[in-house]
Design a protein around this motif. Structure first.
Motif, PDB file in Angstrom:
ATOM      1  N   TRP A 134      -5.982   0.652  -2.117  1.00  0.00           N
ATOM      2  CA  TRP A 134      -6.957   0.325  -1.081  1.00  0.00           C
ATOM      3  C   TRP A 134      -7.568  -1.047  -1.328  1.00  0.00           C
ATOM      4  O   TRP A 134      -7.751  -1.838  -0.394  1.00  0.00           O
ATOM      5  N   PHE A 135      -7.878  -1.323  -2.578  1.00  0.00           N
ATOM      6  CA  PHE A 135      -8.468  -2.615  -2.916  1.00  0.00           C
ATOM      7  C   PHE A 135      -7.528  -3.758  -2.538  1.00  0.00           C
ATOM      8  O   PHE A 135      -7.953  -4.775  -1.980  1.00  0.00           O
TER       9      PHE A 135
ATOM     10  N   ILE B 115      -5.022  -3.883  -0.227  1.00  0.00           N
ATOM     11  CA  ILE B 115      -4.850  -4.166   1.203  1.00  0.00           C
ATOM     12  C   ILE B 115      -6.125  -4.746   1.822  1.00  0.00           C
ATOM     13  O   ILE B 115      -6.058  -5.579   2.723  1.00  0.00           O
ATOM     14  N   ILE B 116      -7.273  -4.315   1.319  1.00  0.00           N
ATOM     15  CA  ILE B 116      -8.532  -4.850   1.860  1.00  0.00           C
ATOM     16  C   ILE B 116      -8.694  -6.316   1.490  1.00  0.00           C
ATOM     17  O   ILE B 116      -9.010  -7.160   2.343  1.00  0.00           O
ATOM     18  N   ILE B 117      -8.461  -6.651   0.237  1.00  0.00           N
ATOM     19  CA  ILE B 117      -8.666  -8.027  -0.204  1.00  0.00           C
ATOM     20  C   ILE B 117      -7.639  -8.977   0.419  1.00  0.00           C
ATOM     21  O   ILE B 117      -7.953 -10.111   0.784  1.00  0.00           O
TER      22      ILE B 117
ATOM     23  N   THR C 267      -5.926  -8.594   3.440  1.00  0.00           N
ATOM     24  CA  THR C 267      -6.130  -8.784   4.875  1.00  0.00           C
ATOM     25  C   THR C 267      -7.436  -9.516   5.187  1.00  0.00           C
ATOM     26  O   THR C 267      -7.477 -10.389   6.060  1.00  0.00           O
ATOM     27  N   PHE C 268      -8.494  -9.193   4.452  1.00  0.00           N
ATOM     28  CA  PHE C 268      -9.801  -9.806   4.717  1.00  0.00           C
ATOM     29  C   PHE C 268      -9.806 -11.278   4.315  1.00  0.00           C
ATOM     30  O   PHE C 268     -10.190 -12.154   5.105  1.00  0.00           O
TER      31      PHE C 268
ATOM     32  N   PHE D 107       0.822  -1.207   0.000  1.00  0.00           N
ATOM     33  CA  PHE D 107       0.000   0.000   0.000  1.00  0.00           C
ATOM     34  C   PHE D 107       0.860   1.263   0.000  1.00  0.00           C
ATOM     35  O   PHE D 107       0.549   2.255  -0.669  1.00  0.00           O
TER      36      PHE D 107
ATOM     37  N   TRP E 266      -7.670   4.053  -6.428  1.00  0.00           N
ATOM     38  CA  TRP E 266      -8.328   3.141  -5.501  1.00  0.00           C
ATOM     39  C   TRP E 266      -7.673   1.773  -5.450  1.00  0.00           C
ATOM     40  O   TRP E 266      -7.975   0.971  -4.549  1.00  0.00           O
TER      41      TRP E 266
END
Length: 222
Positions: free
Chosen positions: A89-90, A92-94, A96-97, A78, A86
């Motif tokens: 952001w996409f 790191i979200i995908i 970690t989740f 990131f 964007w």
């Protein structure tokens, strides 16, 4: 105690990451990766379930792995400046989740001690990305594909515990570790020959398990 030392290496890595010292961050992650490769065999060799029964080695290993395999590499990607808009952001979200779900999935191991689904080795993925530095759309595609692969019935080998092809897989993992350390040591110099070694060994480690699924293992008659 050896496994827990990974938390220390994780802290040293994140301190370097906060200062944008990516080479040093990855060097600490490579050290943590090496520790993760030897603590399991040593634990089984010396039967720590009996001699240190108050400690849950599996749980401890998962905690350390989430830090060093997922959280820190996602942070580095990131903050790397490799993304636009964007897409960072996409990513790191995908990462970690999806990894949090995968690490809690009781079906993550197969009968031959391989992984079912991509095992969330984002530290390896991030290091190769830092070395090769492809277009951010390519990175986005790779991360998306691997995140989806975490939940598909695809096998990924464990370099130490998967017996089939281990005579090739284990040396390949050791060679990958050497190339990773070298690439980080030279600050990801684009002219470094270590980058080619990283790409080739990564391709084998990524697809060896899937090839094993496609090539049936011959059962010897007793």
């Amino acid at each position: 105690m050896l496994t827990a030392s990974g938390a220390v290496f994780a802290m040293l890595a994140i301190l370097e990451a906060v200062d944008g010292k990516w080479s040093w961050m990855f060097l600490w992650l490579v050290v943590a990766f090496a520790v993760d490769g030897i603590d399991g065999p040593l634990a089984r060799r010396y039967d720590v379930k009996t001699h240190a029964s108050n400690f849950d080695g599996v749980l401890l290993d998962l905690i350390i792995d989430y830090l060093t395999y997922v959280f820190i590499p996602a942070f580095a990607l990131f903050k790397s400046g490799l993304f636009e808009g964007w897409t960072g952001w996409f990513v790191i979200i995908i990462i970690t989740f999806a990894s949090a779900l995968y690490f809690s999935d009781k079906r993550m191991k197969t009968k031959d001690n391989s992984f079912l689904g991509f095992p969330g080795c984002w530290n390896m993925v991030a290091l190769v990305i830092f070395a090769v530095q492809p277009n951010f759309w390519v990175i986005l595609g790779i991360v998306s594909a691997l995140a989806i692969a975490m939940f598909l019935p695809l096998k990924f080998v464990h370099p130490v515990r998967t017996r089939r092809w281990r005579t090739v897989t284990l040396p390949t993992a050791l060679i990958w570790t050497f190339f990773a350390g070298w690439a980080a040591w030279v600050d990801f110099d684009p002219n470094s020959w270590a980058h080619w070694g990283l790409v080739l060994t990564s391709i084998y480690l990524l697809f060896a398990g899937i090839l094993q699924q496609l090539i049936p293992q011959k059962i010897k008659n007793i």
